[in-house]
Design an enzyme around this catalytic site. Sequence first.
Site, PDB file in Angstrom:
ATOM      1  N   HIS A 137       0.816  -1.212   0.000  1.00 38.45           N
ATOM      2  CA  HIS A 137       0.000   0.000   0.000  1.00 38.45           C
ATOM      3  C   HIS A 137       0.856   1.273   0.000  1.00 38.45           C
ATOM      4  O   HIS A 137       2.051   1.248   0.309  1.00 38.45           O
ATOM      5  CB  HIS A 137      -0.911   0.018   1.224  1.00 38.45           C
ATOM      6  CG  HIS A 137      -0.140   0.062   2.510  1.00 38.45           C
ATOM      7  ND1 HIS A 137       0.411   1.220   3.016  1.00 38.45           N
ATOM      8  CD2 HIS A 137       0.190  -0.921   3.378  1.00 38.45           C
ATOM      9  CE1 HIS A 137       1.049   0.947   4.148  1.00 38.45           C
ATOM     10  NE2 HIS A 137       0.927  -0.344   4.385  1.00 38.45           N
TER      11      HIS A 137
ATOM     12  N   GLU B   9      -2.277  -6.923   7.436  1.00 38.06           N
ATOM     13  CA  GLU B   9      -0.917  -6.850   7.958  1.00 38.06           C
ATOM     14  C   GLU B   9      -0.781  -7.750   9.186  1.00 38.06           C
ATOM     15  O   GLU B   9      -1.765  -8.114   9.833  1.00 38.06           O
ATOM     16  CB  GLU B   9      -0.589  -5.392   8.322  1.00 38.06           C
ATOM     17  CG  GLU B   9       0.802  -5.158   8.908  1.00 38.06           C
ATOM     18  CD  GLU B   9       1.950  -5.585   8.009  1.00 38.06           C
ATOM     19  OE1 GLU B   9       2.087  -6.813   7.779  1.00 38.06           O
ATOM     20  OE2 GLU B   9       2.722  -4.724   7.567  1.00 38.06           O
TER      21      GLU B   9
END
Length: 199
Positions: A8, A85
């Site tokens: 990202h 994550e």
Amino acid sequence: MLVGLIRHGLTDWNAIGRIQGQSDIPLNDEGRRQAELLGRRLKEENEYRWDFVLTSTLSRARETGSIIADALGIPLYDPDPRLMERSFGKVEGLTLTEREALWGKDWDRHELGQEKDEEIRQRALSFMTDLAERYPSNNILVVTHGGLLAQLYIALYQERCQERIGNLSLTILEKNEQSWDLRLYNCTRHLQESVQEPK
């Protein structure tokens, strides 16, 4: 089948070295611009054709994926929680200085509630296996996180891939019968324009 793996874009926490983990921190303006730059690169390149985008459930990955999908005119599919994550437990939200003040320079060797390497590798590999089974004829962009990508690359390639995974880096894997062949690794050349432009 090709899979383009993307970390990202930049967040305010990234910029100051604060560990995000599964805290839902949004992109900042630079992160959005980084996503636009990668979208432009992917649109201009003729070597690959991408069919759709998958992301983690966290907003920084979801927004990155949305910007890229819009640039390419391809669908953004529902997020997959396996792409989240790593959970960093007590360490989430802390800078390096804060971590070292609490637990010393070897803070990462303490048991602080963080997700284990093997656990994150297993969910990353599970995702990749399912992807290959469900979409064997597609080329897919996947937007996820640095901690997960680092563990996936170790699981697939052991010592071969251990660079720090940069924001908006692009790695391309090709599925063959028994393996994922590495065609491009941790490439951020599309961000050079971002570095050179005035803030």
